[in-house]
Write a protein that holds these residues in place. Sequence first.
Motif, PDB file in Angstrom:
ATOM      1  N   ILE A   1      36.524  29.290 -88.145  1.00  0.00           N
ATOM      2  CA  ILE A   1      37.841  29.182 -88.774  1.00  0.00           C
ATOM      3  C   ILE A   1      38.205  27.710 -88.969  1.00  0.00           C
ATOM      4  O   ILE A   1      38.769  27.326 -89.995  1.00  0.00           O
ATOM      5  N   GLY A   2      37.863  26.865 -88.000  1.00  0.00           N
ATOM      6  CA  GLY A   2      38.133  25.436 -88.111  1.00  0.00           C
ATOM      7  C   GLY A   2      37.373  24.786 -89.257  1.00  0.00           C
ATOM      8  O   GLY A   2      37.927  23.963 -89.995  1.00  0.00           O
ATOM      9  N   VAL A   3      36.107  25.162 -89.425  1.00  0.00           N
ATOM     10  CA  VAL A   3      35.302  24.618 -90.523  1.00  0.00           C
ATOM     11  C   VAL A   3      35.871  25.079 -91.861  1.00  0.00           C
ATOM     12  O   VAL A   3      36.029  24.282 -92.795  1.00  0.00           O
ATOM     13  N   LYS A   4      36.189  26.367 -91.960  1.00  0.00           N
ATOM     14  CA  LYS A   4      36.756  26.900 -93.197  1.00  0.00           C
ATOM     15  C   LYS A   4      38.100  26.241 -93.511  1.00  0.00           C
ATOM     16  O   LYS A   4      38.383  25.913 -94.662  1.00  0.00           O
ATOM     17  N   LEU A   5      38.918  26.026 -92.481  1.00  0.00           N
ATOM     18  CA  LEU A   5      40.211  25.377 -92.681  1.00  0.00           C
ATOM     19  C   LEU A   5      40.032  23.933 -93.146  1.00  0.00           C
ATOM     20  O   LEU A   5      40.746  23.475 -94.041  1.00  0.00           O
ATOM     21  N   ALA A   6      39.086  23.218 -92.555  1.00  0.00           N
ATOM     22  CA  ALA A   6      38.833  21.831 -92.958  1.00  0.00           C
ATOM     23  C   ALA A   6      38.408  21.760 -94.426  1.00  0.00           C
ATOM     24  O   ALA A   6      38.908  20.910 -95.182  1.00  0.00           O
ATOM     25  N   LEU A   7      37.500  22.646 -94.838  1.00  0.00           N
ATOM     26  CA  LEU A   7      37.083  22.669 -96.238  1.00  0.00           C
ATOM     27  C   LEU A   7      38.260  22.983 -97.155  1.00  0.00           C
ATOM     28  O   LEU A   7      38.435  22.355 -98.206  1.00  0.00           O
ATOM     29  N   LEU A   8      39.062  23.958 -96.758  1.00  0.00           N
ATOM     30  CA  LEU A   8      40.203  24.350 -97.585  1.00  0.00           C
ATOM     31  C   LEU A   8      41.234  23.236 -97.689  1.00  0.00           C
ATOM     32  O   LEU A   8      41.825  23.025 -98.753  1.00  0.00           O
ATOM     33  N   ILE A   9      41.451  22.491 -96.624  1.00  0.00           N
ATOM     34  CA  ILE A   9      42.405  21.374 -96.671  1.00  0.00           C
ATOM     35  C   ILE A   9      41.913  20.292 -97.624  1.00  0.00           C
ATOM     36  O   ILE A   9      42.694  19.722 -98.386  1.00  0.00           O
ATOM     37  N   VAL A  10      40.606  20.018 -97.617  1.00  0.00           N
ATOM     38  CA  VAL A  10      40.049  19.045 -98.559  1.00  0.00           C
ATOM     39  C   VAL A  10      40.233  19.548 -99.990  1.00  0.00           C
ATOM     40  O   VAL A  10      40.671  18.800-100.877  1.00  0.00           O
ATOM     41  N   ILE A  11      39.903  20.821-100.230  1.00  0.00           N
ATOM     42  CA  ILE A  11      40.068  21.410-101.565  1.00  0.00           C
ATOM     43  C   ILE A  11      41.524  21.324-101.999  1.00  0.00           C
ATOM     44  O   ILE A  11      41.841  20.869-103.105  1.00  0.00           O
ATOM     45  N   LEU A  12      42.408  21.758-101.127  1.00  0.00           N
ATOM     46  CA  LEU A  12      43.837  21.772-101.448  1.00  0.00           C
ATOM     47  C   LEU A  12      44.361  20.364-101.705  1.00  0.00           C
ATOM     48  O   LEU A  12      45.134  20.142-102.641  1.00  0.00           O
ATOM     49  N   GLY A  13      43.930  19.413-100.906  1.00  0.00           N
ATOM     50  CA  GLY A  13      44.352  18.027-101.109  1.00  0.00           C
ATOM     51  C   GLY A  13      43.905  17.478-102.446  1.00  0.00           C
ATOM     52  O   GLY A  13      44.692  16.863-103.175  1.00  0.00           O
ATOM     53  N   LEU A  14      42.648  17.703-102.804  1.00  0.00           N
ATOM     54  CA  LEU A  14      42.131  17.209-104.080  1.00  0.00           C
ATOM     55  C   LEU A  14      42.849  17.861-105.258  1.00  0.00           C
ATOM     56  O   LEU A  14      43.251  17.183-106.211  1.00  0.00           O
ATOM     57  N   VAL A  15      43.000  19.174-105.202  1.00  0.00           N
ATOM     58  CA  VAL A  15      43.644  19.895-106.307  1.00  0.00           C
ATOM     59  C   VAL A  15      45.114  19.486-106.420  1.00  0.00           C
ATOM     60  O   VAL A  15      45.625  19.283-107.519  1.00  0.00           O
TER      61      VAL A  15
END
Length: 117
Positions: free
Chosen positions: A71-85
């Motif tokens: 869940i932590g890895v998935k959350l980290a990826l999603l935060i990067v995606i969300l930040g970029l978008v």
Amino acid sequence: MDVLIHLFVGLHIIGIASLLGGFLTQMKAMGKGTARFVPAMLHGALTMLVTGVVLVGLNQADGNTVNNIKIGVKLALLIVILGLVYVKRDDEKVDKGLFGLVGLLTTANIFIAVLWT
């Protein structure tokens, strides 16, 4: 509780479909260098974040074990995606590498969810 968990899993899948679908609709434009982050991508990423947090809470409340590292890895990826978008959402065009990175991270997030057991 199971019905509620399944409802949020469905909403989570709709979020990933929106994010990935928005990326795929811009692939042709990416080749031309005119790709942009469409609103569906931002809304999909936000939907994934909210439903993912709710799913973790519901599963823990139901007594199910949650793989916190996954869940932590998935959350980290999603935060990067969300930040970029989020940061680049108003730009008329986005760099090919940055746009491709969002697609790669989105795909990685899907495969982590499916294959990491």
